[in-house]
Design a protein around this motif. Structure first.
Motif, PDB file in Angstrom:
ATOM      1  N   ASP A 156       0.858  -1.085  -0.071  1.00  0.00           N
ATOM      2  CA  ASP A 156       0.023  -0.054  -0.119  1.00  0.00           C
ATOM      3  C   ASP A 156       0.917   1.051  -0.141  1.00  0.00           C
ATOM      4  OD1 ASP A 156      -2.208  -1.828  -0.047  1.00  0.00           O
ATOM      5  OD2 ASP A 156      -3.108  -1.082   2.022  1.00  0.00           O
ATOM      6  N   THR A 157       2.048   1.224  -0.842  1.00  0.00           N
ATOM      7  CA  THR A 157       2.682   2.307  -0.857  1.00  0.00           C
ATOM      8  C   THR A 157       2.284   3.249  -2.077  1.00  0.00           C
ATOM      9  OG1 THR A 157       4.611   1.039  -2.107  1.00  0.00           O
ATOM     10  CG2 THR A 157       4.758   1.565   0.484  1.00  0.00           C
ATOM     11  N   LEU A 158       2.223   2.665  -3.238  1.00  0.00           N
ATOM     12  CA  LEU A 158       2.037   3.296  -4.450  1.00  0.00           C
ATOM     13  C   LEU A 158       1.069   2.658  -5.137  1.00  0.00           C
ATOM     14  CD1 LEU A 158       2.771   5.652  -6.498  1.00  0.00           C
ATOM     15  CD2 LEU A 158       4.631   3.867  -7.455  1.00  0.00           C
ATOM     16  N   PHE A 159      -0.247   3.286  -5.747  1.00  0.00           N
ATOM     17  CA  PHE A 159      -1.181   2.703  -6.446  1.00  0.00           C
ATOM     18  C   PHE A 159      -1.263   3.486  -7.789  1.00  0.00           C
ATOM     19  CE2 PHE A 159      -2.687   2.741  -1.826  1.00  0.00           C
ATOM     20  CZ  PHE A 159      -2.747   1.266  -1.727  1.00  0.00           C
ATOM     21  N   GLN A 160      -2.092   2.929  -8.935  1.00  0.00           N
ATOM     22  CA  GLN A 160      -2.401   3.564 -10.012  1.00  0.00           C
ATOM     23  C   GLN A 160      -3.269   4.952  -9.582  1.00  0.00           C
ATOM     24  OE1 GLN A 160      -5.486   2.282 -12.958  1.00  0.00           O
ATOM     25  NE2 GLN A 160      -3.727   1.858 -14.254  1.00  0.00           N
ATOM     26  N   GLY A 161      -2.524   6.079  -9.979  1.00  0.00           N
ATOM     27  CA  GLY A 161      -3.098   7.237  -9.719  1.00  0.00           C
ATOM     28  C   GLY A 161      -3.023   7.624  -8.125  1.00  0.00           C
ATOM     29  N   GLY A 162      -2.572   6.719  -7.339  1.00  0.00           N
ATOM     30  CA  GLY A 162      -2.673   7.464  -5.813  1.00  0.00           C
ATOM     31  C   GLY A 162      -1.337   6.688  -4.981  1.00  0.00           C
ATOM     32  N   GLY A 179      10.122   7.966   0.991  1.00  0.00           N
ATOM     33  CA  GLY A 179      10.296   6.405   0.688  1.00  0.00           C
ATOM     34  C   GLY A 179       9.928   6.213  -0.709  1.00  0.00           C
ATOM     35  N   ILE A 180       8.694   6.475  -1.232  1.00  0.00           N
ATOM     36  CA  ILE A 180       8.659   6.337  -2.792  1.00  0.00           C
ATOM     37  C   ILE A 180       9.267   6.741  -3.850  1.00  0.00           C
ATOM     38  CG2 ILE A 180       6.859   6.992  -4.716  1.00  0.00           C
ATOM     39  CD1 ILE A 180       4.660   6.759  -2.479  1.00  0.00           C
ATOM     40  N   ALA A 181      10.105   8.147  -3.321  1.00  0.00           N
ATOM     41  CA  ALA A 181      11.322   8.590  -4.152  1.00  0.00           C
ATOM     42  C   ALA A 181      12.277   7.860  -4.179  1.00  0.00           C
ATOM     43  CB  ALA A 181      11.434  10.299  -3.930  1.00  0.00           C
ATOM     44  N   ILE A 203       6.239   2.064 -13.012  1.00  0.00           N
ATOM     45  CA  ILE A 203       6.810   3.187 -12.450  1.00  0.00           C
ATOM     46  C   ILE A 203       6.755   4.451 -13.223  1.00  0.00           C
ATOM     47  CG2 ILE A 203       9.171   4.238 -11.585  1.00  0.00           C
ATOM     48  CD1 ILE A 203       7.961   2.233  -9.604  1.00  0.00           C
ATOM     49  N   GLY A 204       6.928   4.218 -14.729  1.00  0.00           N
ATOM     50  CA  GLY A 204       7.035   5.223 -15.742  1.00  0.00           C
ATOM     51  C   GLY A 204       5.807   6.227 -15.498  1.00  0.00           C
ATOM     52  N   ALA A 205       4.615   5.191 -15.742  1.00  0.00           N
ATOM     53  CA  ALA A 205       3.118   5.654 -15.427  1.00  0.00           C
ATOM     54  C   ALA A 205       2.997   6.575 -14.465  1.00  0.00           C
ATOM     55  CB  ALA A 205       2.107   4.795 -15.853  1.00  0.00           C
ATOM     56  N   GLU A 206       3.147   6.116 -13.322  1.00  0.00           N
ATOM     57  CA  GLU A 206       2.907   6.992 -12.132  1.00  0.00           C
ATOM     58  C   GLU A 206       3.873   8.110 -11.920  1.00  0.00           C
ATOM     59  OE1 GLU A 206       0.198   6.163 -10.531  1.00  0.00           O
ATOM     60  OE2 GLU A 206       0.390   4.699 -12.084  1.00  0.00           O
ATOM     61  N   PRO A 211      -0.929  12.235  -9.388  1.00  0.00           N
ATOM     62  CA  PRO A 211      -0.891  13.648  -8.825  1.00  0.00           C
ATOM     63  C   PRO A 211      -0.149  13.796  -7.525  1.00  0.00           C
ATOM     64  CG  PRO A 211      -3.079  12.400  -8.479  1.00  0.00           C
ATOM     65  CD  PRO A 211      -2.177  11.661  -9.564  1.00  0.00           C
ATOM     66  N   PHE A 212       0.131  12.742  -6.951  1.00  0.00           N
ATOM     67  CA  PHE A 212       0.654  12.784  -5.598  1.00  0.00           C
ATOM     68  C   PHE A 212       2.261  12.877  -5.740  1.00  0.00           C
ATOM     69  CE2 PHE A 212      -3.147  10.678  -4.629  1.00  0.00           C
ATOM     70  CZ  PHE A 212      -3.868  11.582  -3.595  1.00  0.00           C
ATOM     71  N   LEU A 213       2.668  12.635  -6.845  1.00  0.00           N
ATOM     72  CA  LEU A 213       4.312  12.524  -7.145  1.00  0.00           C
ATOM     73  C   LEU A 213       4.768  13.833  -7.940  1.00  0.00           C
ATOM     74  CD1 LEU A 213       4.386   8.961  -7.895  1.00  0.00           C
ATOM     75  CD2 LEU A 213       4.684  10.029  -5.669  1.00  0.00           C
TER      76      LEU A 213
END
Length: 214
Positions: A156-162, A179-181, A203-206, A211-213
């Motif tokens: 639950d760190t990175l989702f499609q669009g969230g 941490g995501i970065a 990774i590329g799509a996100e 929007p959170f990144l």
């Protein structure tokens, strides 16, 4: 259960489970040995996925210990006869599983203690499959992600669009973004991301559209 997606010599299956539609993830190498991640609910369906895939599971690896990710741990570990790994910082959440589920009026089987701890950089191997654990707290204090060749099991760190919620106990929004970065956006753009809820992404799509990144 999705059809297996292939990444080099690895194959990945996902199965949404329970009322929160948490994704149990199964990963195996070409020789059929692998690991099961986050069996959240519906143990019978999770075990059917394992059987249908023909995978010999060597262990259950937990990205974190929120109740929707551990609800099938006990019956699945008993059926498969395998150990469970969890980062020690998430032990308090793990032990609170039943109480957390009760707040949603959801049935829950409290799992017995994990067998082993996960630490930063730990390498997990099953046959010809190799995965590395990376600490990525913020959604949960002991959250880890597992990086393979061309993919990552991201919980639950990175989702499609969230991104993961940080308004739960132990959450920390700046820590999650850092941490995501550090641990995810450092991966190649084509890296597939298998999230704890929702569809897979990359990774590329996100990096381009999340929007959170920005």
């Amino acid at each position: 259960m999705t059809r297996a997606r292939e990444h080099g010599t690895a194959r990945v299956w996902t199965l949404p489970t329970g009322p929160l539609q948490e994704n149990a993830v199964l990963v195996a190498g070409k020789d059929g040995e692998g690991f099961l991640f986050d069996p959240g609910d519906e143990a019978g369906r999770v075990l059917a996925m394992v059987r249908g895939a023909g995978v010999t599971v060597r262990g259950i690896l937990l990205t974190h210990a929120h109740f929707d990710h551990i609800g099938a741990v006990q019956p699945v570990r008993e059926a498969l006869g395998v150990p469970v790994w969890l980062h020690p910082a998430d032990l308090p959440l793990y032990r609170m599983g039943r109480a957390s589920a009760a707040r949603w009026n959801l049935p829950f089987v409290q799992p017995e203690a994990p067998d082993h701890e996960i630490k930063q950089g730990q390498v997990f191997t099953a046959g010809d499959l190799t995965l590395a654990a990376r600490e990525l707290p913020g959604h949960a204090p002991g959250h880890v992600v597992f990086v393979g060749d061309g993919f990552v099991v991201a919980g639950d760190t990175l989702f499609q669009g969230g991104i993961g919620r940080t308004d739960l106990p132990g959450g920390n929004h700046p820590q999650l973004l850092a941490g995501i970065a550090r641990e995810l956006l450092s991966l190649p753009d084509e890296t597939a991301v298998y999230s704890g809820h929702g569809p897979a992404t990359t990774i590329g799509a996100e990096r381009r559209t999340n929007p959170f990144l920005r």
